[in-house]
Enzyme design. Structure first.
Site, PDB file in Angstrom:
ATOM      1  N   SER A  65      50.587  57.057   3.000  1.00 18.56           N
ATOM      2  CA  SER A  65      51.870  57.760   2.941  1.00 18.56           C
ATOM      3  C   SER A  65      52.973  56.869   3.482  1.00 18.56           C
ATOM      4  O   SER A  65      52.742  56.054   4.393  1.00 18.56           O
ATOM      5  CB  SER A  65      51.817  59.040   3.774  1.00 18.56           C
ATOM      6  N   TYR A 118      49.801  63.185  11.706  1.00 16.52           N
ATOM      7  CA  TYR A 118      49.712  62.808  10.283  1.00 16.52           C
ATOM      8  C   TYR A 118      50.129  61.346  10.110  1.00 16.52           C
ATOM      9  O   TYR A 118      49.431  60.569   9.441  1.00 16.52           O
ATOM     10  CB  TYR A 118      50.599  63.734   9.453  1.00 16.52           C
TER      11      TYR A 118
HETATM   12  P1  NDP Z   1      47.109  68.688  -2.312  1.00 16.96           P
HETATM   13  O1  NDP Z   1      46.914  69.511  -1.095  1.00 16.96           O
HETATM   14  O2  NDP Z   1      47.988  69.181  -3.404  1.00 16.96           O
HETATM   15  O3  NDP Z   1      45.665  68.298  -2.933  1.00 16.96           O
HETATM   16  C1  NDP Z   1      44.690  67.741  -2.078  1.00 16.96           C
HETATM   17  C2  NDP Z   1      43.451  67.403  -2.862  1.00 16.96           C
HETATM   18  O4  NDP Z   1      42.477  66.867  -1.939  1.00 16.96           O
HETATM   19  C3  NDP Z   1      42.834  68.615  -3.509  1.00 16.96           C
HETATM   20  O5  NDP Z   1      42.139  68.251  -4.686  1.00 16.96           O
HETATM   21  C4  NDP Z   1      41.844  69.085  -2.438  1.00 16.96           C
HETATM   22  O6  NDP Z   1      40.771  69.856  -2.973  1.00 16.96           O
HETATM   23  C5  NDP Z   1      41.351  67.744  -1.897  1.00 16.96           C
HETATM   24  N1  NDP Z   1      40.865  67.886  -0.533  1.00 16.96           N
HETATM   25  C6  NDP Z   1      41.558  68.303   0.564  1.00 16.96           C
HETATM   26  N2  NDP Z   1      40.747  68.412   1.616  1.00 16.96           N
HETATM   27  C7  NDP Z   1      39.505  68.062   1.173  1.00 16.96           C
HETATM   28  C8  NDP Z   1      38.226  68.008   1.784  1.00 16.96           C
HETATM   29  N3  NDP Z   1      38.035  68.349   3.067  1.00 16.96           N
HETATM   30  N4  NDP Z   1      37.165  67.622   1.037  1.00 16.96           N
HETATM   31  C9  NDP Z   1      37.321  67.289  -0.276  1.00 16.96           C
HETATM   32  N5  NDP Z   1      38.505  67.349  -0.909  1.00 16.96           N
HETATM   33  C10 NDP Z   1      39.583  67.736  -0.191  1.00 16.96           C
HETATM   34  O7  NDP Z   1      47.653  67.279  -1.782  1.00 16.96           O
HETATM   35  P2  NDP Z   1      48.508  66.128  -2.502  1.00 16.96           P
HETATM   36  O8  NDP Z   1      48.065  65.937  -3.886  1.00 16.96           O
HETATM   37  O9  NDP Z   1      49.921  66.369  -2.214  1.00 16.96           O
HETATM   38  O10 NDP Z   1      48.070  64.872  -1.600  1.00 16.96           O
HETATM   39  C11 NDP Z   1      47.072  63.961  -1.973  1.00 16.96           C
HETATM   40  C12 NDP Z   1      47.122  62.767  -1.027  1.00 16.96           C
HETATM   41  O11 NDP Z   1      48.421  62.190  -1.070  1.00 16.96           O
HETATM   42  C13 NDP Z   1      46.883  63.148   0.441  1.00 16.96           C
HETATM   43  O12 NDP Z   1      46.133  62.115   1.051  1.00 16.96           O
HETATM   44  C14 NDP Z   1      48.277  63.203   1.014  1.00 16.96           C
HETATM   45  O13 NDP Z   1      48.284  62.963   2.399  1.00 16.96           O
HETATM   46  C15 NDP Z   1      48.948  62.090   0.238  1.00 16.96           C
HETATM   47  N6  NDP Z   1      50.411  62.176   0.172  1.00 16.96           N
HETATM   48  C16 NDP Z   1      51.021  63.296  -0.363  1.00 16.96           C
HETATM   49  C17 NDP Z   1      52.401  63.345  -0.413  1.00 16.96           C
HETATM   50  C18 NDP Z   1      53.143  64.514  -0.972  1.00 16.96           C
HETATM   51  O14 NDP Z   1      54.356  64.610  -0.757  1.00 16.96           O
HETATM   52  N7  NDP Z   1      52.508  65.415  -1.710  1.00 16.96           N
HETATM   53  C19 NDP Z   1      53.228  62.224   0.098  1.00 16.96           C
HETATM   54  C20 NDP Z   1      52.476  61.125   0.618  1.00 16.96           C
HETATM   55  C21 NDP Z   1      51.112  61.117   0.650  1.00 16.96           C
HETATM   56  P3  NDP Z   1      40.282  71.219  -2.212  1.00 16.96           P
HETATM   57  O15 NDP Z   1      41.452  72.114  -2.102  1.00 16.96           O
HETATM   58  O16 NDP Z   1      39.188  71.748  -3.050  1.00 16.96           O
HETATM   59  O17 NDP Z   1      39.757  70.780  -0.888  1.00 16.96           O
END
Ligand code: NDP
Length: 250
Positions: A145, A159
Site C-alpha cells: 500500500s 496497517y
Molecule cells: P477487499 O476487502 O475488497 O477484498 C479482500 C480480498 O482478500 C477478498 O477476496 C477476501 O476474501 C480476501 N481475504 C481477506 N482476508 C482473508 C483471509 N484471512 N484469508 C483469505 N482471504 C482473505 O480488499 P481490497 O481488494 O480493497 O484489498 C486487496 C489488497 O489491496 C489488500 O492487501 C489491501 O490492503 C490492499 N490495498 C487496498 C487499497 C484500497 O484502497 N482498496 C489500497 C491499497 C492497498 P474473503 O472475504 O473471503 O476473506
C-alpha cells in the site's frame, strides 16, 4: 510464440485472497492473459464461485480454494492443491489483506495480531511454500500500500506498519530467488474502489484531496500493472516497491 499467443499462456498463478476487489480483478486479468488461476478466500464462497464460473465461461481455467490466510496449514495446503490440480506454479500473488483503523490507545490486541497475521505472516508463509515449487523465471507479486510510505491521517499506524514490512520482505526475497530468475515485487496502490475502501465511503472525499489525480483507482488498473509484472517483459524488475496511487504520495 505467435503474435496472438496470450502473454501468460501455459502459466499457473496462485492468488492469495482472490475472491473480491483487487484480487478478483487480478484473477480475471491473468486468466484473460492465458494463465490458469487458483484463488483463495476465507468467507466469500459465493463471490469466489461466481468468479470461477465467469473465468471458465470466457474459456479460462480457474479454481477457488477456501483457505484462511491466518492459518499456516491452510496456506500450504492451498498451494499443494494448486500444484495437484494444475501441475506447476509460476506466479504467486499475495493480495489478501485487512484494514483495521483505530486510535492506537484503543486498538485491540486482536486487531493488531490479525493485521500482522493476514498482511505480513501469510505473505511470508505463501512465499516460502511457493519458493519450493516456482519454476525458473517465476514471479512473486505482493500487494502492499502507498500507506507504507505515507499515512496522512490518524488511526492507521498498525496497517501502515504491516505494509511497510512488505517493502523489506520484497527486497530480501528478491535476493533469495534472483538466481533462479524469479522476480519479487511489491505494488503499492493508493485508494482503490472496493468493499475495503468504497469510493462513496466516509473517508473518500478527504482522500481524493490528497491525490494528484482526484479520483479513486479502479481494481482493473491495479490488475493491469500486475499483468505487466507477471509478463516475460518485466524480467529485470525485482526487489522494487512500486507506487500506483494517483499521486497520493507525490
Ligand atoms: P477487499 O476487502 O475488497 O477484498 C479482500 C480480498 O482478500 C477478498 O477476496 C477476501 O476474501 C480476501 N481475504 C481477506 N482476508 C482473508 C483471509 N484471512 N484469508 C483469505 N482471504 C482473505 O480488499 P481490497 O481488494 O480493497 O484489498 C486487496 C489488497 O489491496 C489488500 O492487501 C489491501 O490492503 C490492499 N490495498 C487496498 C487499497 C484500497 O484502497 N482498496 C489500497 C491499497 C492497498 P474473503 O472475504 O473471503 O476473506
Amino acid at each position: 510464440m505467435t503474435h496472438n499467443t496470450p502473454t501468460l499462456s501455459g502459466k499457473v498463478v496462485f492468488i492469495q485472497g482472490g475472491s473480491r476487489g483487487i484480487g478478483a480483478a487480478i484473477a480475471k486479468r491473468l486468466a484473460r492473459d492465458g494463465a490458469a488461476v487458483a484463488l483463495t478466500y476465507s468467507q466469500s464462497a459465493q463471490h469466489a464461485e461466481i468468479l470461477v464460473q465467469e473465468i471458465q465461461a470466457a474459456g479460462g481455467k480457474a479454481l477457488a480454494i477456501k483457505a484462511d490466510s491466518a492459518s499456516e496449514s491452510a496456506i500450504r495446503g492451498a498451494i499443494q492443491q494448486t500444484l495437484s490440480t494444475f501441475g506447476q506454479l509460476d506466479i504467486l500473488v499475495n493480495n489478501a489483506g485487512v484494514l483495521a483503523i483505530a486510535p492506537i490507545e484503543e486498538m485491540s490486541m486482536e486487531d493488531i495480531d490479525r493485521t500482522l497475521s493476514i498482511n505480513v505472516r501469510s505473505v511470508v508463509i505463501a512465499s516460502q511454500e511457493a519458493s519450493k515449487h516456482l519454476n525458473d523465471g517465476g514471479r512473486i507479486i505482493n500487494i502492499g500500500s502507498t500507506n507504507a510510505e505515507r499515512m496522512p491521517f490518524a488511526g492507521g499506524a498498525v496497517y501502515a506498519m504491516s505494509k511497510a514490512a512488505l517493502v523489506g520482505l520484497t527486497k530480501g526475497l528478491a535476493r533469495d530467488l534472483g538466481g533462479r530468475g524469479i522476480t519479487v515485487n511489491n505494488l503499492q496502490p493508493g485508494p482503490v474502489d472496493t468493499d475495503m475502501n468504497p469510493e462513496n465511503g466516509e473517508f473518500a472525499d478527504s482522500l481524493k484531496q490528497l491525490m494528484a489525480i482526484n479520483r479513486y483507482g479502479r481494481a482493473e488498473e491495479i490488475a493491469s500493472f500486475v499483468a505487466y509484472l507477471a509478463s516475460p517483459e518485466a524480467g529485470y524488475i525485482t526487489g522494487s516497491s512500486l507506487m500506483i496511487d494517483g499521486g497520493f504520495s507525490a
